[in-house]
Design a protein around this motif. Structure first.
Motif, PDB file in Angstrom:
ATOM      1  N   ARG A 181      -3.943 -30.047  -7.542  1.00  0.00           N
ATOM      2  CA  ARG A 181      -3.250 -29.954  -6.740  1.00  0.00           C
ATOM      3  C   ARG A 181      -2.236 -28.481  -6.104  1.00  0.00           C
ATOM      4  NH1 ARG A 181       1.938 -33.481  -7.768  1.00  0.00           N
ATOM      5  NH2 ARG A 181       1.620 -32.849 -10.307  1.00  0.00           N
ATOM      6  N   ILE A 182      -1.911 -28.975  -4.823  1.00  0.00           N
ATOM      7  CA  ILE A 182      -2.274 -27.119  -3.891  1.00  0.00           C
ATOM      8  C   ILE A 182      -0.447 -26.576  -4.766  1.00  0.00           C
ATOM      9  CG2 ILE A 182      -2.485 -26.217  -1.903  1.00  0.00           C
ATOM     10  CD1 ILE A 182      -5.128 -26.669  -2.675  1.00  0.00           C
ATOM     11  N   ILE A 183      -0.494 -25.287  -4.561  1.00  0.00           N
ATOM     12  CA  ILE A 183       1.298 -25.171  -4.790  1.00  0.00           C
ATOM     13  C   ILE A 183       0.975 -24.453  -3.601  1.00  0.00           C
ATOM     14  CG2 ILE A 183       2.897 -23.841  -6.179  1.00  0.00           C
ATOM     15  CD1 ILE A 183       0.949 -24.098  -8.429  1.00  0.00           C
ATOM     16  N   SER A 184       2.400 -24.746  -3.061  1.00  0.00           N
ATOM     17  CA  SER A 184       2.909 -24.233  -1.506  1.00  0.00           C
ATOM     18  C   SER A 184       4.039 -23.502  -2.053  1.00  0.00           C
ATOM     19  CB  SER A 184       4.076 -25.445  -1.333  1.00  0.00           C
ATOM     20  OG  SER A 184       4.602 -26.178  -1.530  1.00  0.00           O
ATOM     21  N   LYS A 185       5.227 -23.529  -3.268  1.00  0.00           N
ATOM     22  CA  LYS A 185       6.116 -23.046  -3.042  1.00  0.00           C
ATOM     23  C   LYS A 185       6.201 -22.712  -4.725  1.00  0.00           C
ATOM     24  CE  LYS A 185       8.544 -22.734   1.335  1.00  0.00           C
ATOM     25  NZ  LYS A 185       9.335 -23.721   1.681  1.00  0.00           N
ATOM     26  N   VAL A 186       7.331 -21.276  -5.529  1.00  0.00           N
ATOM     27  CA  VAL A 186       7.562 -21.643  -6.516  1.00  0.00           C
ATOM     28  C   VAL A 186       9.017 -20.728  -6.586  1.00  0.00           C
ATOM     29  CG1 VAL A 186       7.746 -20.284  -8.412  1.00  0.00           C
ATOM     30  CG2 VAL A 186       5.104 -21.145  -7.666  1.00  0.00           C
TER      31      VAL A 186
END
Length: 228
Positions: free
Chosen positions: A101-106
């Protein structure tokens, strides 16, 4: 338990840990000076033309959240990581199982929250023997930067910045959001030069207690973190 049994148990634990790390999504932190890898005790020139050598760089990262593009969120709850430049393994944090899955923010906290600070004797990375705990009145040190510079007219030209505090109005924990937009491990840089650029070492070279100065430099510390 026999000696042979202890050895077997040790290797099983090692294999389990290796397997978990290999299959885990990690947040990796890399400490730099002016975007080049920071080496302890090596001399650097700051943007203020100070010659500096960092001797200690330790900080807490807590409650990491991984936000995905599909709006799902993975949260570490009440998990605190002590990162120490002297221990490179501490800079790599396994978070959850790998996925595509694509990570948008940490999102993470720099430091320790007030509830944890008042929870009494703790262990692991929060063990006071780690050198990151003042006392129950002051709590944990969120970020510790120590070094030497001829600009400091102090004993042995040392500077010490111990940033912390959990009681209002001097609550020094800070939240940081890193935009990612990608998958796989997340690599976060920390540029100590950014921190020192906002300090006049000849005037400010020792902060050792909670207070306004620690609050101001805690704000500055958030600027060090960026996506690599």
């Amino acid at each position: 338990m026999t000696k042979a049994s202890w050895i077997t148990l040790f290797w099983l634990l090692c294999l389990a840990t290796f397997g978990q790390s290999k299959d885990s999504l990690r947040v990796n932190f890399k400490v730099n000076f002016d975007q080049f890898p920071l080496e302890l005790n090596k001399q650097y020139i700051s943007s203020n033309k100070d010659t500096v050598a960092i001797t200690t760089f330790k900080f807490y990262i807590s409650n990491i959240e991984i936000q995905y593009a599909d709006k799902t969120v993975f949260k570490e709850k009440n998990v605190h990581h002590l990162l120490d430049l002297e221990n490179p393994n501490s800079l790599q944090i396994p978070i959850t199982k790998k996925n595509d899955r694509i990570i948008s923010k940490v999102t993470f906290n720099i430091g320790i929250d007030s509830l944890t600070n008042t929870s009494g004797a703790l262990d692991g990375d929060l063990d006071p023997t780690k050198g990151m705990y003042w006392a129950w009145q002051s709590g944990y040190i969120n970020l510790k930067i120590e070094g030497k510079s001829p600009s400091c007219k102090t004993r042995k030209n040392e500077f010490q910045f111990h940033l912390g505090g959990y009681l209002q109005p001097y609550y020094a924990m800070r939240k940081k959001v890193i935009n990612v937009n990608g998958n796989g491990n997340v690599n976060i840089g920390i540029d100590v030069a950014v921190f020192l650029a906002e300090i006049n070492l000849a005037q400010t070279n020792s902060i050792m207690i909670p207070g306004k100065s620690a609050m101001d430099l805690s704000d500055v510390s958030t600027k060090m973190f960026y996506l690599e």
